[in-house]
Write an enzyme that holds these catalytic residues in place. Structure first.
Site, PDB file in Angstrom:
ATOM      1  N   GLU A 102      10.476 -51.736 -62.389  1.00 46.83           N
ATOM      2  CA  GLU A 102      11.706 -52.513 -62.290  1.00 46.83           C
ATOM      3  C   GLU A 102      11.637 -53.861 -62.998  1.00 46.83           C
ATOM      4  O   GLU A 102      12.642 -54.359 -63.496  1.00 46.83           O
ATOM      5  CB  GLU A 102      12.058 -52.742 -60.806  1.00 46.83           C
ATOM      6  CG  GLU A 102      12.481 -51.492 -60.056  1.00 46.83           C
ATOM      7  CD  GLU A 102      13.821 -50.934 -60.541  1.00 46.83           C
ATOM      8  OE1 GLU A 102      14.597 -51.692 -61.153  1.00 46.83           O
ATOM      9  OE2 GLU A 102      14.086 -49.739 -60.308  1.00 46.83           O
ATOM     10  N   SER A 160      26.915 -10.457 -57.865  1.00 43.63           N
ATOM     11  CA  SER A 160      28.148  -9.780 -58.290  1.00 43.63           C
ATOM     12  C   SER A 160      29.407 -10.597 -58.077  1.00 43.63           C
ATOM     13  O   SER A 160      30.456 -10.250 -58.611  1.00 43.63           O
ATOM     14  CB  SER A 160      28.280  -8.445 -57.553  1.00 43.63           C
ATOM     15  OG  SER A 160      27.286  -7.539 -57.973  1.00 43.63           O
TER      16      SER A 160
END
Length: 821
Positions: free
Chosen positions: A82, A372
């Site tokens: 950071e 399906s």
């Protein structure tokens, strides 16, 4: 060179300007008030689709951790990723700010980047999250004041306790508890775990290791790279940490402040926060503690019904042998507006409180294979919409069919017919016909429909794979729900969304989402698909989804689990007028110990029936509009469909029988003509083949007075039988001869002699394979010689699939399936 000089001058000017502003602001601002470092937690309000308040919510401060409790590896990891110059600057890294501002000016974007740990703390404590230059200047000034009043250790400790690492609770101790169950013993965190935690503040939702484990690991590895680069760890530690597998706790502890919050609709709130961040650019933190009003599309009755159903274990597959729960996710969408009416992203154990954004929301984040249930999107919907196919189109269903690339799909159970209609393939969820149709239509056509029309985010390589026909792709339940809105909404696809509007405390609109639609398929296509999917529910694999008094259409879906004979995933995607519901069931990590055994899509189908019947009780039950306005499509038929002869006639001309029939539109087709004598008692005798012809029409000069003849034609292509014609009957006037000539044995193929050559030749006996009929000579319509082709068995007397009449296997009904795909 000129550009580099100009860039350097510009950066120097900007940095100098910012420094001047910083000094000016520091002088102008009032004396620093340390009490302001306490975060203000405001209550936010959530409203349903009718504007009624359904939730109040407020972030809370997590249990604070002293810097001495936080492992040195975790401290170093935060600094490395950071703010690597944290120890050397006075709150502002002018070098980093210069780069960020220059980038913002050149690209035309708003101020972004360059924030130090101190600046992030200032922004988080004091200021709104708007991305403007004014905010950036204030942030810099505040950071400078914090640096003047606190030591670096104090600032780092405040950062760890006031920044959001996970969910709606601030502080690193909470994150360590949620993900690793080590909030009260952080000294046990490994280097890899510390690096993962350090990567979270940049985007807590995106890097949530439960929701996005792969992305979280990528971010962890970036942190480790930075730690190695800046000398916080050596190569050996780096090598060990970067290969460490992600091991999250199954059940976080409850001894950390913030773990005991209850939320009425936790998964729906999770999705609201996700949508606010992704679609509106509003951080979850601003929603959770910013005192905002969020107006949603939530339907309380449906949400309550769905959540109650998820509390009943009888609605779900069995647990694994080791006790692991089968998971599930469901979403209900209004197909006309796209409003997300209800959503549950998982099964939560009773002893585990759900904290927003701390768990995986499977409804919107879990990408699994739909099986399906993807066929209408990739295959049947596109096929109907092209205008080249219809529900009556005959499709290949031959077991063992090998497609390009060696792909050989199987049906989920043995099927008795090698040819089926599209409608039958949909009703019984047959795999081979779906792949055959996609192969015939073109994978690229289905891919374009799925991605551009139905909005499914597929990979480019999916545009070349036939397996996509059977749902061999990764989608979320929300993806599938969005696609099915097109079938339920007259072909119009509607984008699902939860948030209608976000307002601040004063009622001013901060952001909103409008209804987004586009015409995905023709209205008649949607009606045609709905009719087939309605049949699938009423008589096929989706019968468990039926609701008394309501029209229901839907598609089941399962994916196989290796060689276990069980299923990895089970789906049902269904709709009734005004509502689309999608449910997935399975295990988060499927393997040979964690799969659905003998259970399949009948379970999510039954959940659809239960939730929708209860949730819609008392509401209107309109019927589907299935009236197709257009004429039936002129579809491409296969050879068998084009080889049907139904107009065979036999007329008497003098002492000859003249036979006529229409030609068939099949290349290289040949006609085999058969004749039999019908006896007065109704029996048939002397049946056999007359010969093979290449064009319609024949004159039979061998008929005798007083006899009745039956004629038929079999259409052949090569060795394949395509069709049987109708029977044509002809009775010859006069009296049958009292002493008919005794028939001779049949002559071989091509042997002279026959009916018109003096004497009678006995026709080939029906069903005798490999026997070629004698060809009558001396006729203008004499058939060509067979040339070695084996004629078919005579119609009406054969057996099995190669026979005619009632002997064929096409009339066999399939067994009633258990769980369909």
């Amino acid at each position: 060179m000129g550009k580099k000089i100009l860039r350097s001058i510009l950066i120097a000017f900007l940095v100098t300007g910012i420094a001047v502003i910083l000094i000016g602001c520091s002088i102008a601002l009032p004396t620093f008030d340390k009490s302001k470092l306490e975060i203000e937690y405001k209550t936010s309000y959530i409203y349903d689709r009718d504007g009624n308040e359904i939730m109040q919510f407020q972030s809370v401060a997590g249990e604070a951790a002293k810097l001495s409790e936080i492992p040195k590896d975790l401290q170093n990891a935060i600094v490395a990723v950071e703010d690597n110059r944290f120890k050397n600057h006075n709150g502002v890294d002018f070098r980093a700010i210069g780069r960020a501002v220059y980038r913002d000016i050149i690209t035309g974007s708003k101020a972004e980047g360059g924030s130090t740990i101190t600046q992030q703390l200032a922004k988080n404590v004091y200021l709104s999250h708007e991305k403007t230059f004014t905010r950036k200047v204030k942030e810099i000034s505040m950071a400078a004041q914090i640096e003047r009043n606190y030591s670096k250790d104090d600032i780092l400790e405040m950062y760890f306790n006031r920044i959001t690492f996970a969910g709606n609770v601030t502080g690193v101790k909470y994150a360590a508890e949620v993900y690793f169950d080590k909030g009260d013993r952080m000294e046990e965190l490994t280097l890899a775990e510390s690096a993962l935690l350090a990567g979270l503040p940049n985007a807590p939702s995106a890097y949530n290791p439960r929701a996005n484990p792969e992305l979280s690991i990528e971010r962890r590895n970036i942190v480790l790279d930075q730690m190695l680069k800046y000398g916080y760890i050596n190569q050996d530690k780096y090598d060990a940490a970067i290969t460490e597998p992600l091991q999250l706790s199954e059940k976080p502890g409850d001894d950390i402040k913030g773990m005991d919050q209850e939320v009425k609709y936790p998964y729906y709130l999770d999705y609201v926060l996700e949508e606010a961040s992704k679609k509106l650019g509003i951080d979850a933190e601003q929603v959770l503690r910013g005192g905002v009003k969020v107006y949603t599309n939530l339907d309380p009755k449906l949400q309550d019904t769905l959540q109650n159903a998820y509390k009943d274990p009888n609605n779900f597959p069995n647990n694994a042998a080791d006790g692991t729960w089968a998971q599930s996710a469901s979403v209900i969408v209004d197909p006309e507006t796209g409003g997300v009416l209800a959503l549950v992203g998982g099964r939560d154990k009773p002893d585990l409180e759900h904290t927003p954004q701390a768990v995986l929301n499977r409804a919107s984040m879990a990408k699994v294979r739909p099986g399906s249930s993807f066929k209408p999107i990739m295959v049947y919907g596109p096929a109907i919409d092209t205008g080249k196919y219809s529900p009556s189109t005959i499709l290949n269903n031959k077991a063992g069919t090998e497609f390009p690339g060696g792909y050989k799909p199987n049906n989920w159970k043995l099927w008795p017919k090698d040819k089926v209609s599209m409608n039958e393939a949909v009703i019984w969820s047959l795999n081979i016909p779906a792949v055959s149709l996609l192969n015939d239509m073109g994978v690229d056509v289905g891919y374009d429909y799925a991605t551009k029309k139905f909005g499914i985010p597929l990979k480019q390589e999916d545009s070349q794979r036939l397996g996509v026909a059977l749902g061999d792709v990764d989608v979320t339940p929300l993806d599938l729900a969005g696609a099915y809105t097109a079938f339920a909404n007259n072909g119009v696809r509607t984008e699902p969304f939860a948030i209608r509007e976000i307002q601040n405390a004063e009622g001013e609109t901060l952001a909103s989402i409008d209804v987004k639609t586009h015409q995905a398929i023709k209205p008649d296509t949607a009606k045609t698909i709905t009719r087939m999917l309605k049949d699938a529910v009423e008589q096929g694999t989706g019968t468990s989804a039926r609701i008394s008094g309501r029209d229901v259409a839907g598609k089941t879906g399962t994916t196989e689990m290796g060689q276990t004979g069980g299923n990895r995933d089970a789906w049902f995607t269904g709709y009734t007028p005004g509502y689309v519901m999608v449910t997935w069931m399975g295990f988060d990590q499927s393997d040979e110990q964690h799969y659905l055994a003998s259970q399949g899509s009948e379970i999510p189908s039954a959940l659809f029936s239960k939730v929708m019947s209860q949730g819609l009780q008392g509401r209107p039950a309109p019927r589907f509009d299935l009236n197709v306005s257009n004429k039936p499509v002129e579809e491409e038929k296969d050879d068998k469909a084009k080889a049907i002869i139904s107009d065979l006639t036999a007329k008497l001309q003098g002492n000859k029988a003249v036979l006529t029939w229409s030609p068939v539109d099949v290349k290289d087709a040949k006609y085999f003509l058969f004749r039999a004598e019908k006896n007065p008692n109704g029996t048939v005798s002397n049946s056999g083949g007359i010969g093979e012809l290449t064009k319609p029409g024949y004159t039979d000069a061998t008929i005798q007075p007083g006899k009745t003849y039956l004629y038929s034609v079999v259409v052949m292509k090569g060795s394949e039988k395509l069709s049987d014609s109708n029977f044509a009957q002809l009775t010859v006037p006069g009296q049958e001869p009292t002493n008919p000539q005794e028939p001779t044995n049949p002559t071989g193929p091509g042997t002279p002699g026959g009916p018109s050559g003096g004497g009678t030749t006995t026709p080939t006996q029906p069903g005798t394979p490999g026997t070629t009929p004698t060809v009558p000579p001396g006729n203008n319509d004499t058939p060509t010689q067979p040339g070695g082709t084996t004629p078919p068995a005579q119609p009406g007397t054969g057996s099995g699939e190669s026979g005619g009449g009632t002997g064929g296997g096409d009339t066999t009904q399939p067994n009633t399936p258990g769980s369909g795909t």
